[in-house]
Design an enzyme around this catalytic site. Structure first.
Site, PDB file in Angstrom:
ATOM      1  N   LYS A 112       0.648  -1.343   0.112  1.00 52.18           N
ATOM      2  CA  LYS A 112       0.321   0.037   0.097  1.00 52.18           C
ATOM      3  C   LYS A 112       0.915   1.171  -0.476  1.00 52.18           C
ATOM      4  O   LYS A 112       2.347   1.020   0.862  1.00 52.18           O
ATOM      5  CB  LYS A 112      -0.887  -0.101   1.468  1.00 52.18           C
ATOM      6  CG  LYS A 112      -1.894   1.408   1.301  1.00 52.18           C
ATOM      7  CD  LYS A 112      -2.858   0.620   2.478  1.00 52.18           C
ATOM      8  CE  LYS A 112      -4.064   1.976   3.121  1.00 52.18           C
ATOM      9  NZ  LYS A 112      -4.296   1.049   4.220  1.00 52.18           N
ATOM     10  N   SER A 193      -9.565   1.780   3.060  1.00 47.85           N
ATOM     11  CA  SER A 193      -8.528   2.170   2.272  1.00 47.85           C
ATOM     12  C   SER A 193      -7.676   1.526   1.697  1.00 47.85           C
ATOM     13  O   SER A 193      -7.076   1.843   0.642  1.00 47.85           O
ATOM     14  CB  SER A 193      -7.508   3.530   2.653  1.00 47.85           C
ATOM     15  OG  SER A 193      -6.867   3.369   4.491  1.00 47.85           O
ATOM     16  N   SER A 217     -10.039  -0.788   7.262  1.00 50.96           N
ATOM     17  CA  SER A 217      -9.192  -1.236   6.166  1.00 50.96           C
ATOM     18  C   SER A 217      -8.676  -1.567   5.523  1.00 50.96           C
ATOM     19  O   SER A 217      -8.328  -2.064   4.278  1.00 50.96           O
ATOM     20  CB  SER A 217      -7.844   0.894   6.232  1.00 50.96           C
ATOM     21  OG  SER A 217      -8.646   1.760   5.810  1.00 50.96           O
TER      22      SER A 217
END
Ligand SMILES: *[C@@H]1O[C@H](CO)[C@@H](O)[C@H](O)[C@H]1NC(C)=O
Ligand SMILES: *[C@@H]1O[C@H](CO)[C@@H](O)[C@H](O)[C@H]1NC(C)=O
Ligand SMILES: *[C@@H]1O[C@H](CO)[C@@H](O)[C@H](O)[C@H]1NC(C)=O
Ligand SMILES: *[C@@H]1O[C@H](CO)[C@@H](O)[C@H](O)[C@H]1NC(C)=O
Ligand SMILES: *[C@@H]1O[C@H](CO)[C@@H](O)[C@H](O)[C@H]1NC(C)=O
Ligand SMILES: *[C@@H]1O[C@H](CO)[C@@H](O)[C@H](O)[C@H]1NC(C)=O
Length: 551
Positions: A112, A193, A217
């Site tokens: 990420k 996210s 997330s």
């Protein structure tokens, strides 16, 4: 022979025309040098690499080819590692000389974009404001992945600032990466996210990925991508080098299409790091190898699993999926699990309020739990982020205030769709230290000893089973407790999008959650391959009217 062929063709034509309504996958996955890479596991790839019939170089080529085909639509990847092939070649050479570092040797992984890599790639949390910043070193988890022989293939797209930017925004959107889309139905919310990490794994753009969770997330996007997500206890994975939100709640988690793959990655990234003192707490509390807990259906026999019905199941937004969730529960019972309904958290009434109030809180960016979670996260965010920024070797921005100013100065790119209410609110430091300390103590007490731990003890269950809701108490309670949660594919909703079922446990109960989670996955086997419905969708941005505000 001839007439038989003609007949077969006629039958085929008929099948094709009646089948025309059924959507066809626009991105079928070809074999990779004779190897079925689609849905390949780490173990199956290792066996192929070992046989000498596949190299990591070839493996990377096949994945890059797929990223190039799918990413223009799905936007799960922000950038690829320019040194990708060199790293793969070096690891191939090592293998050739008999050195295999671990199960991750030569396996591509996506990271990420809020997790620092000290290489040619950017680390920006999706924001243009951090382009050109130079990190002091690899994040601890990335350093461990490199040691284990993983190939850092690229950076995954995410919701910019991991969701703590605005209370009216689109999940999975970032100025740098654009709108990450749901691989199953590209018009739909990918959840976030860690959107790019989850949907890239689900669509076989990469073998595995890591992401981060403050609240939801990892679990949210994993369930909306039909894969396994493991959010470990705060303390198992170091947050050093991770663009922070809240040191009380942030944790690095793993994504895989199977439990074993997600567990292999957890083996690689967990560890004690002097730069993140909370990791000292794992001493003597973590196993040597998480994959040895991966189990078949049989492991459910005689195991007591609790259902926290009050407020948790009751208020699930996945309520439309109840028939599929109930049939899942029936299958678990048939496999021998003892399902204990009404395993309620004693504190559940105080840590949740009535649904209308929740709505009001969503809309006002306050969250559940008497606003205390927001108090904690907002208070820590400014301090933790400024600390991260101060450690950068060089950076165009050094404080949260600089970022806010950057966005104001670059409205056309950064503020095209969304504002930055939460950045501004938290930068104004709206809570006192006393309020912060009280809020932290309150959420710990109510979610731990009066919450998850009490429910487990009072009902003598090994874990708690909950719907992996897209936004609800499902992720909020373990998030506030700092406790682990895993999600398992449980079905497909009417729009073609997956949903999951989750397990909660106490601190450091990953072995139990991996054992039961994998046994549940083996029982249900409900993961379906994404078909990229509506793959040419142009509804950017996907609007998120229920206002997720951080995760
Ligand atoms: C880092 O970001 C800059 C600016 O967008 C870009 O030019 C560069 O290619 C990026 N690095 C990589 C490896 O993609
Ligand atoms: C949220 O953003 C959208 C699109 O930018 C806008 O149309 C809408 O009015 C906003 N809603 C609120 C409650 O601010
Ligand atoms: C997600 O949550 C929203 C808001 O509660 C709800 O309307 C929607 O149906 C949920 N989606 C799924 C797939 O459960
Ligand atoms: C659990 O109990 C509640 C009543 O307290 C009931 O409404 C619900 O259907 C039960 N759930 C299951 C899965 O049996
Ligand atoms: C809200 O939380 C605070 C701690 O942050 C606590 O002192 C207060 O009693 C709580 N109020 C309610 C109504 O639960
Ligand atoms: C995809 O989702 C949209 C809503 O976002 C829905 O209208 C559409 O029917 C779905 N497509 C399919 C093929 O189910």
């Amino acid at each position: 022979m001839r007439s038989f062929t003609a007949l077969s063709l006629a039958v085929m034509a008929c099948v094709l025309s009646t089948g025309a309504e059924a959507a066809t996958n626009p991105f079928p996955m070809p074999k990779c040098h004779g190897f079925t890479l689609e849905e390949a596991t780490i173990d199956s790839i290792q066996a192929r690499l070992k046989s000498g019939r596949l190299t990591s170089h070839q493996l990377v080529e096949c994945y890059v080819d797929r990223v190039e085909k799918i990413n223009p639509y799905m936007k799960g990847v922000i950038e690829l590692n320019p040194d990708l092939y060199k790293i793969a070649d070096d690891l191939d050479k090592e293998r050739h000389h008999g050195k295999v570092r671990s199960a991750m040797h030569g396996i591509p992984i996506l990271v990420k974009d809020n997790i620092a890599t000290a290489d040619k790639m950017n680390t920006t949390c999706g924001s243009d404001a951090l382009i050109g910043s130079i990190v002091p070193r690899d994040s601890h988890v990335v350093a461990l992945l490199r040691q284990a022989g993983a190939i850092i293939m690229g950076k995954a797209n995410l919701a910019e600032w991991a969701d703590i930017r605005s209370d009216n925004y689109s999940e999975g959107w970032s100025a740098r990466g654009g709108q990450t889309r749901n691989a199953y139905n590209l018009t739909q919310d990918p959840a976030g996210s860690s959107s790019g990490s989850a949907h890239s794994v689900s669509s076989n753009l990469v073998t595995v990925a890591i992401g981060t969770e403050t609240d939801g997330s990892v679990i949210g996007p994993a369930q909306r991508a039909g894969i396994i997500g493991i959010k470990p206890t705060v303390g198992i994975t170091s947050r050093n080098g991770v663009i922070p939100e809240s040191h009380s709640q942030d944790t690095v988690g793993t994504f895989g299409r199977t439990f074993k793959d997600a567990a292999h990655v957890l083996n690689a990234i967990r560890g004690i790091d002097k730069r993140d003192p909370v990791t000292e707490e794992q001493k003597g509390r973590v196993p040597h190898d998480y994959t040895k807990f991966v189990s078949s259906k049989k492991a459910l026999k005689g195991v007591r699993i609790g259902i926290p019905w009050k407020r948790v199941w009751q208020s699930s937004t996945t309520v439309n999926q109840l028939p599929q969730l109930f049939s899942a529960i029936d299958e678990l019972k048939k496999a021998g699990a003892i399902i204990v309904n009404n395993t309620d958290l004693p504190s559940i009434e105080i840590i949740s309020s009535d649904p209308p109030a929740w709505n009001w809180m969503y809309k006002n960016g306050l969250g559940l739990n008497n606003e205390s979670e927001f108090t904690v996260v907002c208070y820590e965010f400014k301090r933790d982020l400024n600390n991260y920024l101060s450690e950068l070797k060089s950076s165009p921005v050094r404080t949260l205030s600089d970022i806010i100013q950057y966005n104001l100065d670059h409205q056309d790119t950064e503020m095209k769709y969304f504002k930055q209410e939460l950045l501004v609110q938290c930068d104004s430091d709206p809570f006192t230290e006393e309020e912060y300390t009280a809020a932290a103590a309150y959420i710990h007490k109510t979610t731990r000893e009066q919450g998850i731990d009490a429910a487990l003890k009072n009902h003598k269950v090994e874990a708690l089973l909950v719907p992996s809701d897209n936004w609800s108490l499902c992720t909020q309670i373990p998030a506030q407790a700092g406790y682990p949660i895993v999600t398992i594919p449980a079905g497909i909703d009417p729009f073609g999008v997956p949903f999951g079922i989750s397990l909660w446990g106490t601190a450091y109960s990953e072995p139990t959650l991996i054992k039961l989670g994998s046994a549940i996955d083996d029982t249900l086997r409900r993961r379906k391959l994404p078909q990229f419905l509506e793959h040419t969708a142009t509804n950017i941005p996907v609007n998120n009217e229920y206002g997720f505000y951080f995760s």
